[in-house]
Enzyme design. Structure first.
Site, PDB file in Angstrom:
ATOM      1  N   LYS A   1       0.759  -1.110  -0.103  1.00  0.00           N
ATOM      2  CA  LYS A   1      -0.033  -0.089   0.035  1.00  0.00           C
ATOM      3  C   LYS A   1       0.984   1.322  -0.056  1.00  0.00           C
ATOM      4  O   LYS A   1       1.631   1.313   0.642  1.00  0.00           O
ATOM      5  CB  LYS A   1      -0.764  -0.085   1.331  1.00  0.00           C
ATOM      6  CG  LYS A   1      -2.032  -0.900   0.903  1.00  0.00           C
ATOM      7  CD  LYS A   1      -2.883  -0.834   2.293  1.00  0.00           C
ATOM      8  CE  LYS A   1      -3.956   0.336   2.418  1.00  0.00           C
ATOM      9  NZ  LYS A   1      -4.670  -0.036   3.828  1.00  0.00           N
TER      10      LYS A   1
HETATM   11  C1  E4P Z   1      -8.081   0.615   3.973  1.00  0.00           C
HETATM   12  O1  E4P Z   1      -7.116  -0.039   3.597  1.00  0.00           O
HETATM   13  C2  E4P Z   1      -8.159   1.382   5.308  1.00  0.00           C
HETATM   14  O2  E4P Z   1      -7.361   0.602   6.266  1.00  0.00           O
HETATM   15  C3  E4P Z   1      -9.122   1.468   6.014  1.00  0.00           C
HETATM   16  O3  E4P Z   1     -10.398   1.160   4.910  1.00  0.00           O
HETATM   17  C4  E4P Z   1      -9.446   2.627   6.796  1.00  0.00           C
HETATM   18  O4  E4P Z   1     -10.654   2.773   7.344  1.00  0.00           O
HETATM   19  P1  E4P Z   1     -11.094   4.009   8.429  1.00  0.00           P
HETATM   20  O5  E4P Z   1     -11.775   4.975   8.105  1.00  0.00           O
HETATM   21  O6  E4P Z   1     -12.178   2.974   9.227  1.00  0.00           O
HETATM   22  O7  E4P Z   1      -9.767   3.965   9.150  1.00  0.00           O
END
Ligand code: E4P
Length: 231
Positions: free
Chosen positions: A84
């Site tokens: 990522k």
């Molecule tokens: C995705 O890869 C992220 O880790 C995640 O969906 C972030 O979500 P949040 O807004 O609940 O922290």
């Protein structure tokens, strides 16, 4: 639609995987930090639990050189890892290089259709629009998802749309209706997908009625041997 669990917690991942419908896991630096364990070791344990599924692990550098170094390193840890990278200019620069090297990249923290368009052109494997976080600031996360899917379909981009920051079952269902390739959700949201009070109430009723007619129904579900010996 593929289901990813958005957690780095091994118990949650084990519980989710045992249901047989989890296709992968997304982590981020916040989720990893909560587990208080060495990054590489923890990601490898997640890979082990997830089996054939994809595991997303995020870089923490913000300059192109640093992102490239971290991404190349993380990608060597396990064949099922997708790296990522944040949707910033240095990240996009790194993405263009990594995608040419065959490293699969999930571009994260995407909040606009134009960002999604750019990263598809640069060869992202996944694009992660954050629906819930947009809703939090009074913008429509689902609208963004619709725009991205429309653009990707128009140009036949191979980048898969990973609907992220999903806050409840309706986010998941709406994303599925639009044809998002993947939805990543916290374990709590995953559980909410299959829970319904009418299912629980209905089952309670069935079991109560069964118990009150137990005498006449017979012992069909007790193994034959136990029935014979009365144990
Ligand atoms: C995705 O890869 C992220 O880790 C995640 O969906 C972030 O979500 P949040 O807004 O609940 O922290």
């Amino acid at each position: 639609m593929k289901f990813f669990l958005d957690t780095a917690n091994l118990d949650e991942i084990r519980r989710g995987v045992s249901m047989g419908v989890i296709d992968g896991v997304t982590t981020n630096p916040t989720l990893i930090a909560k587990e208080k364990r060495p990054f590489r070791e923890h990601i490898l344990e997640i890979c082990d639990v997830v089996g054939q599924g994809v595991v997303n692990a995020e870089v923490v550098s913000t300059d192109t050189e640093g992102i490239l170094n971290e991404a190349r390193e993380i990608a060597t840890w396990h064949p099922n890892i997708v790296v990522k990278i944040p949707c910033i200019p240095d990240g996009v620069r790194a993405l263009s290089v990594l995608s040419r090297e065959g490293i699969r990249v999930n571009v994260t923290l995407v909040f606009s259709a134009s960002q999604a368009l750019i990263v598809a052109k640069a060869g992202a494997y996944f694009v992660s629009p954050f629906l819930g976080r947009l809703d939090d600031v009074s913008q429509d996360g689902l609208h963004l998802l619709r725009e991205i899917i429309e653009i990707y379909r128009a140009y036949n981009f191979s980048t898969q749309v990973l609907a992220a920051s999903l806050r409840g079952p309706l986010h998941v269902v709406e994303a599925a209706k639009m044809g998002a390739h993947i939805g990543t959700m916290p374990y709590k949201v995953f559980e909410q997908l299959f829970k319904h009070p009418l299912t629980d109430r209905g089952l309670q009723g069935f079991l109560g009625d069964w118990a009150s007619a137990r005498e006449v129904l017979g012992d069909v579900f007790t193994p034959a041997a136990a029935r014979k010996t009365g144990r």
